[in-house]
Design an enzyme around this catalytic site. Structure first.
Site, short mmCIF file in Angstrom:
data_model
loop_
_atom_site.label_atom_id
_atom_site.label_comp_id
_atom_site.label_asym_id
_atom_site.label_seq_id
_atom_site.Cartn_x
_atom_site.Cartn_y
_atom_site.Cartn_z
N GLU A 94 15.13 -19.30 -8.60
CA GLU A 94 14.81 -17.96 -9.12
C GLU A 94 14.11 -18.06 -10.48
OE1 GLU A 94 14.47 -15.15 -8.05
OE2 GLU A 94 14.58 -13.81 -9.75
N ARG A 151 3.65 -0.50 -4.88
CA ARG A 151 3.36 -1.05 -3.56
C ARG A 151 2.04 -1.80 -3.50
NH1 ARG A 151 6.93 1.92 -0.16
NH2 ARG A 151 5.98 0.97 1.64
N LYS A 195 5.51 -4.80 -5.40
CA LYS A 195 6.98 -4.76 -5.50
C LYS A 195 7.62 -4.69 -4.12
CE LYS A 195 10.77 -3.57 -8.18
NZ LYS A 195 11.14 -4.99 -8.35
N CYS A 224 0.84 -1.18 0.00
CA CYS A 224 0.00 0.00 0.00
C CYS A 224 0.88 1.24 0.00
CB CYS A 224 -0.94 0.09 1.19
SG CYS A 224 -2.10 -1.25 1.30
N LYS A 238 10.37 -16.59 -11.35
CA LYS A 238 10.07 -15.66 -12.45
C LYS A 238 8.90 -16.19 -13.28
CE LYS A 238 11.61 -12.81 -11.42
NZ LYS A 238 12.37 -12.46 -10.27
C1 G6P Z 1 8.24 -8.82 -3.27
C2 G6P Z 1 8.51 -8.70 -4.75
C3 G6P Z 1 9.71 -9.58 -5.12
C4 G6P Z 1 10.91 -9.21 -4.27
C5 G6P Z 1 10.59 -9.33 -2.77
C6 G6P Z 1 11.71 -8.78 -1.91
O1 G6P Z 1 7.74 -10.08 -2.97
O2 G6P Z 1 7.38 -9.07 -5.49
O3 G6P Z 1 10.02 -9.37 -6.48
O4 G6P Z 1 11.98 -10.03 -4.58
O5 G6P Z 1 9.41 -8.57 -2.49
O6 G6P Z 1 11.84 -7.41 -2.17
P1 G6P Z 1 13.11 -6.55 -1.82
O7 G6P Z 1 12.71 -5.14 -2.12
O8 G6P Z 1 13.38 -6.75 -0.35
O9 G6P Z 1 14.23 -7.03 -2.65
#
Ligand code: G6P
Length: 594
Positions: A472, A29, A589, A2, A476
């Site tokens: 990974e 967010r 994100k 959020c 993806k």
């Molecule tokens: C979320 C995103 C992922 C990311 C993870 C950790 O789940 O969707 O893509 O890898 O958070 O985020 P950070 O900002 O800590 O790398």
């Protein structure tokens, strides 16, 4: 998750549009729904919509909502379904107090029951809605209570990790944070609140950092800090934050995801050109520690897992890894001489931050690898290495993953006293990545995506450091295309997973020219014997492959090049299935709830 944004200042002709612009930078967010509240001459207008911000923009088309005070929200749903009613802002019974929120009010059910008993009427299923009613109730009970005091007292009543932002008609926004991120900003013609600093880029460089339990009163004239416990107020001091990062643009690329995949060679070259002194300082912390632990979430976690193998093989050093969300249950043996290395693109992931806080409670030191400058993680760490991958806008993390892998590789070589060799490997890798992308890898992965788009399951195997690549790659594929994909340590297949292989099941086998090569080849044969369709990601062709995806031979940097084909595959699978690769469903994100 959020995003919250607020403005109090000079009247704006199109305040609604202005708030939308602020929200645009926070949309990563969450994009389940969005909404704004715009105040003018004591009257409030609230407009909300389900789905991406673009939907709210459509609803606002032609309505030039002017005003001098407004708040906005972009939601990642936790309590209450994805509906217009559950979208923020939420209001009190009289519709005068508007609230936007990031976090979870853990005791909301109990408070809601009390408020219902007092006659308050609720319109949504959210936890957030208790907040405007709490403020309303406090003001009703004590007519002399100021709005900011009512917000502070209400904030102290809620449990959990929250950032709340409330306003009513008198030109003031009052916001508090505990656990969840929130900053304020000082502008020329008005002042702001935002979930993070990048949310204020292009608006101001004068940032007011809020510590745990702090709040602010934001008016046109000033930003005043409020201590949530004592109510003590003090004029806020700003910090100048250099927002070198311009608003990221897609350029000629149709989506951020593909643009960011293609930026990766440049990211590796940039890491190779890092200040050696900085690397050495970080490495000194590792060498001095009595135990080094890695923590991170999601894609960042896979970089941490890869690092454990790099440290073992290159630096001959034992390190541990645990997901951020698991770390608090795994930290009993931390001592003040321990070191926690936390990796995060955003620097705001709640589980990673909680792990860091838990480590700090034990007196341990924290080294972080972060992409977003001045984020919460950078402020909690004893030392931060900035990833400098540039703004990453697609929800799927790509280039920041590559940056983390590159730094971990440099750390491992530096510990072994061979930093220059690490740098050379990265320089070569960057050049090879450029060639690989030019040689038509994308077209090949697009063709493969067409073939695989109808399948139900995809399996990916790797050993050693490329076990992390397998995890990974699977992440993806599933997060963007919604096809079930799983990564496994190649040797584990025979202990159960091989039962899932049927004739034609796509199996990616990551085979680097390292000590795991022969073993993974045998595992690939085992899959083929059961009918598996073998897609080899390797620098060498092997007879077991049905399809060979050639990657360059880059030695210890193999995880950096081996992930790229799967990033491209995920992108093209997503397009074929008709989804938006930049905004997968249900994800955000930056995950700021635990
Ligand atoms: C979320 C995103 C992922 C990311 C993870 C950790 O789940 O969707 O893509 O890898 O958070 O985020 P950070 O900002 O800590 O790398």
């Amino acid at each position: 998750m959020c995003g919250v944004f607020g403005y109090s200042g000079e009247e704006k002709e199109d305040l609604a549009g202005y708030i939308l612009e602020g929200l645009k930078k926070l949309e990563y967010r969450g994009y389940d729904s969005s909404g704004i509240a715009v105040f003018k001459k004591g009257k409030v207008r609230i407009i909300k919509e389900v789905g991406e911000l673009a939907n709210l923009r459509k609803r606002l088309k032609g309505k030039h909502l002017s005003g001098n005070l407004g708040i906005g929200h972009t939601r990642w749903a936790t309590h209450g379904g994805v509906t217009r009613k559950n979208a923020h802002p939420h209001t009190d019974c009289l519709g005068k107090i508007a609230v936007v929120h990031n976090g979870i009010m853990e005791n909301y059910e109990e408070i809601k029951q009390k408020l219902l008993g007092l006659g308050h009427k609720f319109k949504s299923e959210t936890d957030t809605e208790i907040f405007p009613h709490l403020i309303e109730e406090k003001i009703k009970k004590d007519r002399n209570l100021s709005f900011s005091e009512a917000v502070r007292l209400s904030f102290n009543q809620i449990e959990g990790l929250n950032a709340v932002c409330a306003c009513c008609s008198d030109g003031e926004i009052v916001a508090f944070r505990k656990g969840s991120p929130l900053v304020a900003g000082l502008g020329e013609k008005g002042n702001f609140v935002s979930s993070d600093i990048p949310g204020l880029s292009c608006l101001t460089r004068k940032i007011v950092i809020l510590e745990e339990g702090e709040g602010v009163s934001v008016t046109k004239e000033r930003v005043v800090k409020i201590n949530s416990k004592t109510g003590k107020r003090a004029l806020a001091k700003e910090t100048f934050v250099d927002m070198e990062e311009k608003e990221a643009a897609r350029g000629n690329f149709p989506y951020f995801l593909i643009k960011e995949i293609f930026e990766q060679p440049e990211v590796v070259a940039r890491v190779a050109a890092s200040d050696k002194k900085e690397i050495k300082k970080a490495v000194e912390m590792i060498k001095k520690s009595w135990g080094t632990y890695f923590t991170a979430c999601g894609t960042a976690a896979h970089s941490g897992l890869a690092a454990t193998y790099m440290f073992s093989e290159i630096a001959k050093r034992h390190v541990n890894f645990a997901f951020g969300s698991e770390f608090p249950y795994f930290n009993d043996f931390l001592v003040p001489k321990s070191l926690l290395i936390a990796a995060s693109q955003s620097g705001e992931t709640m589980d990673t931050l909680e792990a860091v806080r838990a480590a700090k409670k034990k007196g341990a030191k924290v080294l972080s690898l972060v992409n977003v400058p001045s984020s919460t993680l950078t402020r909690l760490s004893d030392k931060t290495i900035l990833l400098k991958a540039g703004p990453e806008r697609a929800v799927l993390s790509t280039k920041s993953y590559i940056a983390k892998l590159s730094f971990f590789l440099l750390f491992a070589y530096a510990i072994a006293g061979r930093l220059n060799l690490g740098i050379k490997i990265l320089q070569e890798t960057s050049k090879e990545m450029v060639r690989m992308l030019k040689r038509g890898l994308e077209a090949k992965m697009k063709k493969l995506a067409k073939k695989l788009s109808g399948c139900e399951h995809i399996y990916i195997i790797g050993r050693g450091v490329n076990y992390a690549t397998a995890l990974e790659g699977a992440l993806k594929i599933k997060e963007a295309s919604y096809i079930h994909a799983e990564g496994f340590p190649a040797g584990e297949l025979k202990h159960g997973v091989i039962a899932l292989i049927e004739p034609g099941t796509p199996c990616f086998c990551i085979i680097a020219k390292d000590r795991a090569k022969e073993a993974v080849l045998s595992n690939a044969m085992e899959l083929k014997s059961r009918g598996g369709y073998i897609i080899g990601i390797s620098s060498e062709r092997q007879s077991v492959f049905d399809v060979w995806i050639q990657v360059p031979e880059v030695g210890a940097a193999s995880p950096i090049v081996s992930i790229i084909p799967m990033q491209l595959l995920a992108y093209h699978l997503t397009l074929i299935k008709g989804y938006n690769p930049d905004r997968p469903r249900n994800l955000a994100k930056s995950v700021t709830v635990r």
